[in-house]
Design a protein around this motif. Structure first.
Motif, short mmCIF file in Angstrom:
data_model
loop_
_atom_site.label_atom_id
_atom_site.label_comp_id
_atom_site.label_asym_id
_atom_site.label_seq_id
_atom_site.Cartn_x
_atom_site.Cartn_y
_atom_site.Cartn_z
N ASN A 159 0.81 -1.21 0.00
CA ASN A 159 0.00 0.00 0.00
C ASN A 159 0.85 1.27 0.00
N LYS A 181 1.96 8.68 4.53
CA LYS A 181 1.05 7.69 3.98
C LYS A 181 0.41 6.85 5.08
N GLU A 184 -2.32 8.79 6.63
CA GLU A 184 -3.50 8.83 5.76
C GLU A 184 -4.36 7.58 5.92
N LEU A 185 -3.72 6.43 6.03
CA LEU A 185 -4.47 5.19 6.19
C LEU A 185 -5.30 5.24 7.46
N GLU A 187 -6.28 8.04 9.10
CA GLU A 187 -7.29 9.09 9.01
C GLU A 187 -8.46 8.68 8.13
N ASN A 188 -8.20 7.85 7.13
CA ASN A 188 -9.26 7.39 6.22
C ASN A 188 -10.10 6.27 6.82
N GLY A 189 -9.72 5.83 8.01
CA GLY A 189 -10.47 4.74 8.64
C GLY A 189 -10.17 3.38 8.05
N SER A 190 -9.04 3.26 7.33
CA SER A 190 -8.69 1.97 6.73
C SER A 190 -8.47 0.91 7.80
N SER A 194 -9.22 -4.13 4.96
CA SER A 194 -9.51 -3.35 3.76
C SER A 194 -8.27 -3.07 2.93
N ARG A 213 -8.53 -0.80 12.82
CA ARG A 213 -7.97 0.29 12.02
C ARG A 213 -6.44 0.19 11.98
N ARG A 238 1.94 16.11 10.42
CA ARG A 238 0.63 16.67 10.10
C ARG A 238 0.67 18.20 10.06
N GLN A 256 -6.44 17.00 14.99
CA GLN A 256 -6.24 16.12 13.84
C GLN A 256 -5.65 14.77 14.23
#
Length: 411
Positions: A159, A181, A184-185, A187-190, A194, A213, A238, A256
């Motif tokens: 990923n 990166k 980001e994973l 924060e996106n709730g990945s 998934s 998560r 961030r 954040q």
């Protein structure tokens, strides 16, 4: 002839008896001399059988966080006894170390050894303001890293969140974490499912599934240096790869990154102990630890099994946060201990055996010495960094604000 009735008797031979021994002058002289000789003999015999006087052992009291593991080590204790020193340890989180020392009513500790510089700065600033004894010594360093398992590292690699240090990847113990990166994973709730963890199989050839998560687990930020350092790393990335500069930026970045902080609720050393158990993945597939903890584990694993544990790996963040623990002497005896630790070659060798980067000469980070030691002991070290980007902590007051805001700390 009439015999003479008077017969002359022969005179009797009289032999005079010597005087009694004790009545003679010689007797008393002999007795006196014998008494002196006997007393000396008893004294000599008692001296001969009496064990030699034992050296006075200096007992020093220290308060510290994860570095308590160093003083708990049996070999370290043995080497310190050679200097007639023993150490009694009180365990606290690094931030708790600072709060306890600055708030103590009496000088109950000879030294403090928080795991990172921010806590040490709190102690030094407080004692300087109060005119109290304090001297600092840097003995070794150990960067903050993320410990994980190969299946999870390879999933992050597919990923774009990590890059392996060595090829082929299945032989590499180390990866570079692309922190932006990875954030980001989260924060996106990945979730791990998934992003493809189910494509991996465990050592028993079973498909791995994990609906949690994609986050790193740490000790609580209110008490732990490693957690506060990781928090500072997230804030640095961030906030546009720079530390927050004022309260407004702290407040903004805290909102954040707060969802990205998952505290395991246990001390730093216990978090790592959980990681190296068979049940470690259930605690968290990625945990924030110190590099030396991982290396000490691998060194011992090679000693016991003659091979490394290649199922457990390290993720090095792109932006390196070097943890520089400072030994803060609070009394002259505490400084004496610091001098012993800084100059005794056997103790410094033991530091390397426990995975620390020992400061020496031009090798101020101790990297070369440690990596050479790993090679000698059958462990390939991480690749040398070509990108020397380092993250910076916020100013001390702002860091305290960030910690209290994100961790909702009571103090």
């Amino acid at each position: 002839m009439t015999a003479d009735s008077s017969i002359d008797e022969e005179p009797a031979l009289t032999i005079p008896r010597p005087p009694r021994f004790w009545a003679s002058p010689f007797g008393w002289s002999f007795a006196a001399a014998a008494g002196v000789a006997l007393a000396c003999s008893i004294l000599l015999l008692s001296t001969a059988v009496q064990p030699p006087a034992q050296p006075v052992v200096l007992t020093l009291k220290g308060v510290m966080a994860s570095k308590a593991d160093f003083f708990d080590d049996k070999e370290v204790q043995r080497l310190l006894r050679g200097h007639n020193i023993q150490v009694e340890v009180t365990r606290r989180g690094s931030r708790e170390v600072a709060l306890e020392v600055t708030g103590q009513q009496s000088e109950q500790y000879d030294f403090a050894f928080p795991s990172g510089q921010p806590a040490a700065d709190l102690i030094k600033n407080d004692r300087q303001a109060k005119g109290k004894y304090n001297r600092t010594t840097r003995l070794f360093t150990s960067p903050i890293v993320l410990a994980s398992y190969r299946e999870y590292a390879e999933t992050l690699s597919r990923n774009g969140a990590v890059t392996t240090h060595h090829r082929p990847p299945e032989t590499s113990l180390y990866y570079t974490l692309h922190t932006g990166k990875f954030i980001e994973l989260g924060e996106n709730g990945s979730t791990w499912n998934s992003i493809g963890i189910q494509e991996q199989r465990d050592v028993n050839d079973r498909v791995i599934a994990n609906g949690n998560r994609v986050l790193a687990h740490s000790s609580g930020v209110c008490r732990s240096n490693s957690a506060a350092t990781y928090l500072s790393l997230l804030a640095f990335v961030r906030n546009g790869t720079r530390p927050p500069k004022d309260d407004a930026e702290v407040s903004n970045v805290a909102q954040q990154i707060q969802p990205l902080i998952t505290a395991a609720g246990m001390p730093e050393s216990d978090l790592f102990k959980s990681y190296v158990t068979p049940e470690g993945k259930s605690q968290g597939p990625i945990v924030v630890v110190y590099e030396h903890q991982y290396f000490a584990y691998q060194i011992e694993h090679v000693r016991r099994h003659e091979r490394v544990d290649d199922t457990r790996v390290l993720l090095y963040p792109e932006q390196e946060f070097q943890s520089d623990p400072e030994f803060v002497a609070l009394t002259p005896n505490g400084h004496r201990l610091a001098e012993v630790l800084a100059t005794d070659t056997a103790l410094q060798e033991r530091m390397k055996e426990l995975g620390y980067r020992v400061t020496e000469g031009a090798d101020v980070r101790g990297t070369r010495q440690l990596f050479d030691y790993l090679r000698v002991n059958g462990i390939i070290p991480p690749a040398d960094r070509t990108d020397l980007t380092s993250a910076d902590f916020p100013e001390l007051g702002l860091l305290e604000n960030l910690i209290r805001t994100v961790g909702r700390c009571q103090q």
